[in-house]
Design a protein around this motif. Structure first.
Motif, PDB file in Angstrom:
ATOM      1  N   VAL A  18       0.858  -1.187   0.000  1.00 13.99           N
ATOM      2  CA  VAL A  18       0.000   0.000   0.000  1.00 13.99           C
ATOM      3  C   VAL A  18       0.890   1.231   0.000  1.00 13.99           C
ATOM      4  O   VAL A  18       1.766   1.368   0.855  1.00 13.99           O
ATOM      5  N   TYR A  19       0.723   2.096  -0.966  1.00 12.34           N
ATOM      6  CA  TYR A  19       1.462   3.364  -0.975  1.00 12.34           C
ATOM      7  C   TYR A  19       0.546   4.450  -0.434  1.00 12.34           C
ATOM      8  O   TYR A  19      -0.637   4.486  -0.747  1.00 12.34           O
ATOM      9  N   ARG A  20       1.140   5.315   0.377  1.00 11.64           N
ATOM     10  CA  ARG A  20       0.357   6.423   0.907  1.00 11.64           C
ATOM     11  C   ARG A  20       0.695   7.675   0.130  1.00 11.64           C
ATOM     12  O   ARG A  20       1.845   8.076   0.045  1.00 11.64           O
ATOM     13  N   ARG A  21      -0.313   8.250  -0.501  1.00 14.24           N
ATOM     14  CA  ARG A  21      -0.080   9.443  -1.320  1.00 14.24           C
ATOM     15  C   ARG A  21      -1.115  10.487  -1.005  1.00 14.24           C
ATOM     16  O   ARG A  21      -2.314  10.234  -1.154  1.00 14.24           O
ATOM     17  N   GLY A  22      -0.646  11.650  -0.571  1.00 16.75           N
ATOM     18  CA  GLY A  22      -1.555  12.762  -0.290  1.00 16.75           C
ATOM     19  C   GLY A  22      -2.689  12.366   0.633  1.00 16.75           C
ATOM     20  O   GLY A  22      -3.848  12.697   0.382  1.00 16.75           O
ATOM     21  N   ASP A  25      -4.651   6.069   0.660  1.00 15.76           N
ATOM     22  CA  ASP A  25      -3.987   4.782   0.510  1.00 15.76           C
ATOM     23  C   ASP A  25      -4.232   4.218  -0.880  1.00 15.76           C
ATOM     24  O   ASP A  25      -5.368   4.149  -1.341  1.00 15.76           O
ATOM     25  N   LEU A  26      -3.131   3.848  -1.520  1.00 20.68           N
ATOM     26  CA  LEU A  26      -3.224   3.209  -2.824  1.00 20.68           C
ATOM     27  C   LEU A  26      -2.768   1.763  -2.656  1.00 20.68           C
ATOM     28  O   LEU A  26      -1.590   1.485  -2.449  1.00 20.68           O
ATOM     29  N   ARG A  27      -3.747   0.847  -2.715  1.00 24.09           N
ATOM     30  CA  ARG A  27      -3.449  -0.572  -2.500  1.00 24.09           C
ATOM     31  C   ARG A  27      -3.045  -1.191  -3.843  1.00 24.09           C
ATOM     32  O   ARG A  27      -3.893  -1.593  -4.629  1.00 24.09           O
ATOM     33  N   VAL A  28      -1.734  -1.220  -4.102  1.00 26.87           N
ATOM     34  CA  VAL A  28      -1.242  -1.687  -5.413  1.00 26.87           C
ATOM     35  C   VAL A  28      -1.313  -3.203  -5.514  1.00 26.87           C
ATOM     36  O   VAL A  28      -1.744  -3.753  -6.522  1.00 26.87           O
ATOM     37  N   LEU A  29      -0.888  -3.895  -4.453  1.00 24.24           N
ATOM     38  CA  LEU A  29      -0.980  -5.353  -4.421  1.00 24.24           C
ATOM     39  C   LEU A  29      -1.762  -5.730  -3.174  1.00 24.24           C
ATOM     40  O   LEU A  29      -1.583  -5.134  -2.121  1.00 24.24           O
ATOM     41  N   GLY A  46       1.330  -5.998 -18.410  1.00 21.53           N
ATOM     42  CA  GLY A  46       0.151  -5.384 -17.808  1.00 21.53           C
ATOM     43  C   GLY A  46       0.200  -3.882 -17.961  1.00 21.53           C
ATOM     44  O   GLY A  46       1.246  -3.323 -18.262  1.00 21.53           O
ATOM     45  N   PRO A  47      -0.942  -3.238 -17.735  1.00 21.19           N
ATOM     46  CA  PRO A  47      -1.017  -1.796 -17.945  1.00 21.19           C
ATOM     47  C   PRO A  47      -0.066  -1.021 -17.034  1.00 21.19           C
ATOM     48  O   PRO A  47       0.325  -1.515 -15.978  1.00 21.19           O
ATOM     49  N   SER A  48       0.278   0.172 -17.479  1.00 20.54           N
ATOM     50  CA  SER A  48       1.114   1.059 -16.686  1.00 20.54           C
ATOM     51  C   SER A  48       0.424   1.346 -15.359  1.00 20.54           C
ATOM     52  O   SER A  48      -0.787   1.565 -15.309  1.00 20.54           O
ATOM     53  N   GLY A  49       1.170   1.290 -14.277  1.00 20.85           N
ATOM     54  CA  GLY A  49       0.609   1.579 -12.964  1.00 20.85           C
ATOM     55  C   GLY A  49      -0.042   0.382 -12.294  1.00 20.85           C
ATOM     56  O   GLY A  49      -0.621   0.505 -11.213  1.00 20.85           O
ATOM     57  N   SER A  50       0.037  -0.799 -12.921  1.00 25.82           N
ATOM     58  CA  SER A  50      -0.647  -1.964 -12.360  1.00 25.82           C
ATOM     59  C   SER A  50       0.148  -2.641 -11.239  1.00 25.82           C
ATOM     60  O   SER A  50      -0.379  -3.516 -10.560  1.00 25.82           O
ATOM     61  N   GLY A  51       1.420  -2.250 -11.079  1.00 24.57           N
ATOM     62  CA  GLY A  51       2.189  -2.810  -9.963  1.00 24.57           C
ATOM     63  C   GLY A  51       3.309  -3.749 -10.377  1.00 24.57           C
ATOM     64  O   GLY A  51       3.865  -4.459  -9.535  1.00 24.57           O
ATOM     65  N   LYS A  52       3.658  -3.748 -11.664  1.00 16.19           N
ATOM     66  CA  LYS A  52       4.699  -4.658 -12.158  1.00 16.19           C
ATOM     67  C   LYS A  52       6.057  -4.369 -11.517  1.00 16.19           C
ATOM     68  O   LYS A  52       6.735  -5.280 -11.036  1.00 16.19           O
ATOM     69  N   SER A  53       6.458  -3.098 -11.523  1.00 11.79           N
ATOM     70  CA  SER A  53       7.741  -2.743 -10.907  1.00 11.79           C
ATOM     71  C   SER A  53       7.714  -3.033  -9.413  1.00 11.79           C
ATOM     72  O   SER A  53       8.721  -3.457  -8.837  1.00 11.79           O
ATOM     73  N   THR A  54       6.564  -2.817  -8.808  1.00 11.21           N
ATOM     74  CA  THR A  54       6.423  -3.093  -7.376  1.00 11.21           C
ATOM     75  C   THR A  54       6.728  -4.566  -7.085  1.00 11.21           C
ATOM     76  O   THR A  54       7.467  -4.882  -6.150  1.00 11.21           O
ATOM     77  N   ILE A  55       6.200  -5.475  -7.911  1.00 11.13           N
ATOM     78  CA  ILE A  55       6.449  -6.905  -7.718  1.00 11.13           C
ATOM     79  C   ILE A  55       7.941  -7.205  -7.841  1.00 11.13           C
ATOM     80  O   ILE A  55       8.535  -7.898  -7.005  1.00 11.13           O
TER      81      ILE A  55
HETATM   82  P1  ADP Z   1       4.001  -0.439 -13.140  1.00 11.20           P
HETATM   83  O1  ADP Z   1       5.442  -0.845 -13.031  1.00 11.20           O
HETATM   84  O2  ADP Z   1       3.084  -1.596 -13.461  1.00 11.20           O
HETATM   85  O3  ADP Z   1       3.793   0.684 -14.112  1.00 11.20           O
HETATM   86  P2  ADP Z   1       4.341   0.408 -10.380  1.00 11.20           P
HETATM   87  O4  ADP Z   1       4.584  -0.849  -9.645  1.00 11.20           O
HETATM   88  O5  ADP Z   1       5.514   1.257 -10.673  1.00 11.20           O
HETATM   89  O6  ADP Z   1       3.508   0.088 -11.724  1.00 11.20           O
HETATM   90  O7  ADP Z   1       3.328   1.327  -9.573  1.00 11.20           O
HETATM   91  C1  ADP Z   1       2.022   0.904  -9.220  1.00 11.20           C
HETATM   92  C2  ADP Z   1       1.281   2.062  -8.608  1.00 11.20           C
HETATM   93  O8  ADP Z   1       1.901   2.444  -7.389  1.00 11.20           O
HETATM   94  C3  ADP Z   1       1.261   3.316  -9.476  1.00 11.20           C
HETATM   95  O9  ADP Z   1       0.011   3.919  -9.340  1.00 11.20           O
HETATM   96  C4  ADP Z   1       2.358   4.160  -8.882  1.00 11.20           C
HETATM   97  O10 ADP Z   1       2.088   5.525  -9.090  1.00 11.20           O
HETATM   98  C5  ADP Z   1       2.283   3.801  -7.418  1.00 11.20           C
HETATM   99  N1  ADP Z   1       3.615   3.905  -6.764  1.00 11.20           N
HETATM  100  C6  ADP Z   1       4.705   3.190  -7.081  1.00 11.20           C
HETATM  101  N2  ADP Z   1       5.737   3.485  -6.281  1.00 11.20           N
HETATM  102  C7  ADP Z   1       5.279   4.426  -5.410  1.00 11.20           C
HETATM  103  C8  ADP Z   1       5.850   5.138  -4.302  1.00 11.20           C
HETATM  104  N3  ADP Z   1       7.123   4.935  -3.939  1.00 11.20           N
HETATM  105  N4  ADP Z   1       5.068   6.039  -3.651  1.00 11.20           N
HETATM  106  C9  ADP Z   1       3.795   6.222  -4.014  1.00 11.20           C
HETATM  107  N5  ADP Z   1       3.186   5.584  -5.033  1.00 11.20           N
HETATM  108  C10 ADP Z   1       3.909   4.698  -5.728  1.00 11.20           C
END
Ligand code: ADP
Ligand code: MG
Length: 236
Positions: A18-22, A25-29, A46-55
């Motif tokens: 979960v990322y906290r922004r402003g 809570d943004l529950r990515v996974l 997968g689409p941009s912003g779906s959480g691939k880099s996060t994984i």
């Molecule tokens: P992808 O690689 O699929 O494009 P990411 O894993 O980079 O997606 O990010 C998934 C979501 O989490 C996006 O909405 C991104 O803006 C948000 N996000 C990623 N890293 C952070 C962070 N460090 N702080 C806040 N939000 C983040």
């Protein structure tokens, strides 16, 4: 069907990020499960912003989950201290990024030697390992060049050499061909494929490139935090 050698390298269970922004809570996974076999070559789409880099970042210990467990080669990395996690990463994981991230003032060889500075290897041994890594990516004859004197494709190959210099088990590549022309992208994909088939590495790659996905043995699609297994056209 097994796409690796049938033994488990990494296991993610119930992983939540979960990322906290402003103030929101943004529950990515949310409770993600993923198994990676040794010797696999996995493409994550997968689409941009779906959480691939996060994984990828969680799998490589660059980031930590808010809940769930990540076990790699029998080490529960979510339980490690920051120092222990950094040491673990240095030994087990090589990262490759879309933007290469080479140090401009260093030569190709010096860039590849960098991660070896964290090891107890002697200067001579560091040089030997770095040269071998550059040989694997076909750039031993460019080792004295600085990044500016290389093409984008060559820069990415140096970045791959840097990622494998410490002989890690896992190579994690985040859109490695995203900034490259087709021919350079194909050269990079060929190297990643050989890391798996000839050097026993396990590769997980995030990509938007259909050609890259075809090189992989296993194709996963991430949509709104849920992983869906797709068939691959890969013969192996
Ligand atoms: P992808 O690689 O699929 O494009 P990411 O894993 O980079 O997606 O990010 C998934 C979501 O989490 C996006 O909405 C991104 O803006 C948000 N996000 C990623 N890293 C952070 C962070 N460090 N702080 C806040 N939000 C983040
Ligand atoms: Mg990304």
């Amino acid at each position: 069907m097994a796409t690796g050698d049938g033994t488990l390298l990494a296991r993610m269970r119930g992983v939540t990020r979960v990322y906290r922004r402003g103030g929101q809570d943004l529950r990515v996974l949310d409770g993600l499960d993923l198994d990676v076999e040794r010797g696999d070559f996995l493409a994550l789409m997968g689409p941009s912003g779906s959480g691939k880099s996060t994984i990828l970042n969680l799998l490589g210990g660059l980031d930590r989950p808010d809940a769930g467990t990540i076990d790699v080669e029998g080490t529960e990395i979510t339980g490690l201290s920051s120092d222990a996690l950094a040491a673990w990463r240095a030994r087990h994981v090589g990262f490759v990024f879309q933007a290469f991230n080479l140090i401009p003032v260093l030569t190709a060889l010096e860039n590849v030697e960098l991660p070896l500075l964290l090891t107890p290897l002697s200067r001579a041994k560091r040089r030997e390992h770095a040269q071998y890594a550059l040989e694997i990516v076909g750039l031993k004859d460019r080792m004295d060049h600085r990044p500016k004197q290389l093409s984008g494709g060559q820069e990415q190959r140096v970045a791959i050499a840097r990622a494998i210099a410490t002989d890690p088990t896992m190579v994690l590549a985040d859109e490695p061909t995203g900034d490259l022309d087709r021919a350079s992208a194909d050269a990079v994909l060929d190297i990643l494929t050989r890391l798996v088939s000839e050097h026993g590495k396990t590769v997980a790659m995030v990509t938007h490139d259909p050609a890259a996905a075809k090189c992989a043995k296993r194709l996963l699609h991430l949509e709104k935090g849920v992983l869906v297994e797709q068939g691959t056209t890969h013969g192996a």
